[in-house]
Design a protein around this motif. Structure first.
Motif, PDB file in Angstrom:
ATOM      1  N   ASN A 285       2.351  14.254   2.809  1.00 54.56           N
ATOM      2  CA  ASN A 285       2.243  14.349   4.253  1.00 54.56           C
ATOM      3  C   ASN A 285       2.250  12.937   4.840  1.00 54.56           C
ATOM      4  OD1 ASN A 285       1.344  14.690   6.904  1.00 54.56           O
ATOM      5  ND2 ASN A 285      -0.006  16.401   6.344  1.00 54.56           N
ATOM      6  N   ILE A 286       3.067  12.700   5.850  1.00 53.23           N
ATOM      7  CA  ILE A 286       3.139  11.382   6.484  1.00 53.23           C
ATOM      8  C   ILE A 286       1.789  11.000   7.089  1.00 53.23           C
ATOM      9  CG2 ILE A 286       4.215  10.073   8.370  1.00 53.23           C
ATOM     10  CD1 ILE A 286       6.072  10.498   6.044  1.00 53.23           C
TER      11      ILE A 286
ATOM     12  N   GLN B  60      -4.282   6.669   4.821  1.00 52.65           N
ATOM     13  CA  GLN B  60      -4.686   5.927   3.622  1.00 52.65           C
ATOM     14  C   GLN B  60      -4.105   4.531   3.564  1.00 52.65           C
ATOM     15  OE1 GLN B  60      -4.152   8.051  -0.044  1.00 52.65           O
ATOM     16  NE2 GLN B  60      -5.026   9.935   0.766  1.00 52.65           N
ATOM     17  N   CYS B  61      -2.914   4.325   4.060  1.00 49.92           N
ATOM     18  CA  CYS B  61      -2.226   3.043   3.876  1.00 49.92           C
ATOM     19  C   CYS B  61      -2.191   2.173   5.123  1.00 49.92           C
ATOM     20  CB  CYS B  61      -0.777   3.273   3.428  1.00 49.92           C
ATOM     21  SG  CYS B  61      -0.613   4.178   1.917  1.00 49.92           S
TER      22      CYS B  61
ATOM     23  N   ALA C 181       0.829  -1.207   0.000  1.00 52.37           N
ATOM     24  CA  ALA C 181       0.000   0.000   0.000  1.00 52.37           C
ATOM     25  C   ALA C 181       0.863   1.257   0.000  1.00 52.37           C
ATOM     26  CB  ALA C 181      -0.930  -0.004   1.217  1.00 52.37           C
ATOM     27  N   MET C 182       1.974   1.245   0.735  1.00 52.04           N
ATOM     28  CA  MET C 182       2.879   2.406   0.763  1.00 52.04           C
ATOM     29  C   MET C 182       3.502   2.643  -0.613  1.00 52.04           C
ATOM     30  SD  MET C 182       4.762   1.781   4.377  1.00 52.04           S
ATOM     31  CE  MET C 182       5.066   3.333   5.175  1.00 52.04           C
ATOM     32  N   LYS C 183       3.907   1.564  -1.261  1.00 48.59           N
ATOM     33  CA  LYS C 183       4.494   1.692  -2.595  1.00 48.59           C
ATOM     34  C   LYS C 183       3.461   2.259  -3.564  1.00 48.59           C
ATOM     35  CE  LYS C 183       6.766  -0.700  -6.347  1.00 48.59           C
ATOM     36  NZ  LYS C 183       7.247  -1.946  -6.896  1.00 48.59           N
ATOM     37  N   ASN C 184       2.236   1.722  -3.537  1.00 53.25           N
ATOM     38  CA  ASN C 184       1.174   2.208  -4.424  1.00 53.25           C
ATOM     39  C   ASN C 184       0.867   3.682  -4.156  1.00 53.25           C
ATOM     40  OD1 ASN C 184       0.921  -0.246  -5.716  1.00 53.25           O
ATOM     41  ND2 ASN C 184      -0.697  -0.964  -4.358  1.00 53.25           N
TER      42      ASN C 184
END
Length: 129
Positions: free
Chosen positions: A114-115, A121-122, A97-100
């Motif tokens: 923004n972190i 979202q992830c 999810a982070m990569k996407n």
């Protein structure tokens, strides 16, 4: 008609004592395994983080992390997935999810994000699974 569920009575103190003595005797004979000591999770966390940081030094070393993950989840069957395997699967899902998320940001022309937005979202939806 539905089946009537059998009600079990609670064990008496004498029965509990007998069961405890029986288990101790079976452990003494070697029939039952010894009681495992509880894992100190905070100490384990610190030890593993230190060992990982000292051992896995570069991106090429991450192949060992991938192998370890595959080792842990390849034994999962459809009917018997442990809580540890669910945790590993969540980590894998978060990584994807982070990569996407980052790829979508780059595709839309954004070079920063923004972190907190990434977390919402992830990470957060997967942690709640």
């Amino acid at each position: 008609m539905g089946r009537v569920k059998k009600k079990y009575k609670k064990m008496t103190a004498a029965e509990k004592k007998w069961h405890k003595e029986f288990r101790e005797e079976m452990r003494a004979r070697g029939i039952l395994p010894p009681v495992k000591p509880r894992l100190n999770r905070k100490k384990f966390l610190q030890e593993v983080q230190t060992e990982f940081d000292e051992t896995i030094e570069s991106y090429t070393d991450l192949i060992y992390l991938r192998r370890a993950i595959n080792t842990m989840i390849h034994t999962a069957t459809i009917r018997n997935i442990t809580s540890e395997q669910v945790g590993i699967l969540k980590v894998m899902k978060i990584a994807a999810a982070m990569k996407n998320f980052e790829q979508q940001k780059l595709a839309s022309g954004e070079t920063t994000y923004n972190i907190h937005e990434m977390y919402e979202q992830c990470i957060e939806p997967i942690k709640k699974l």
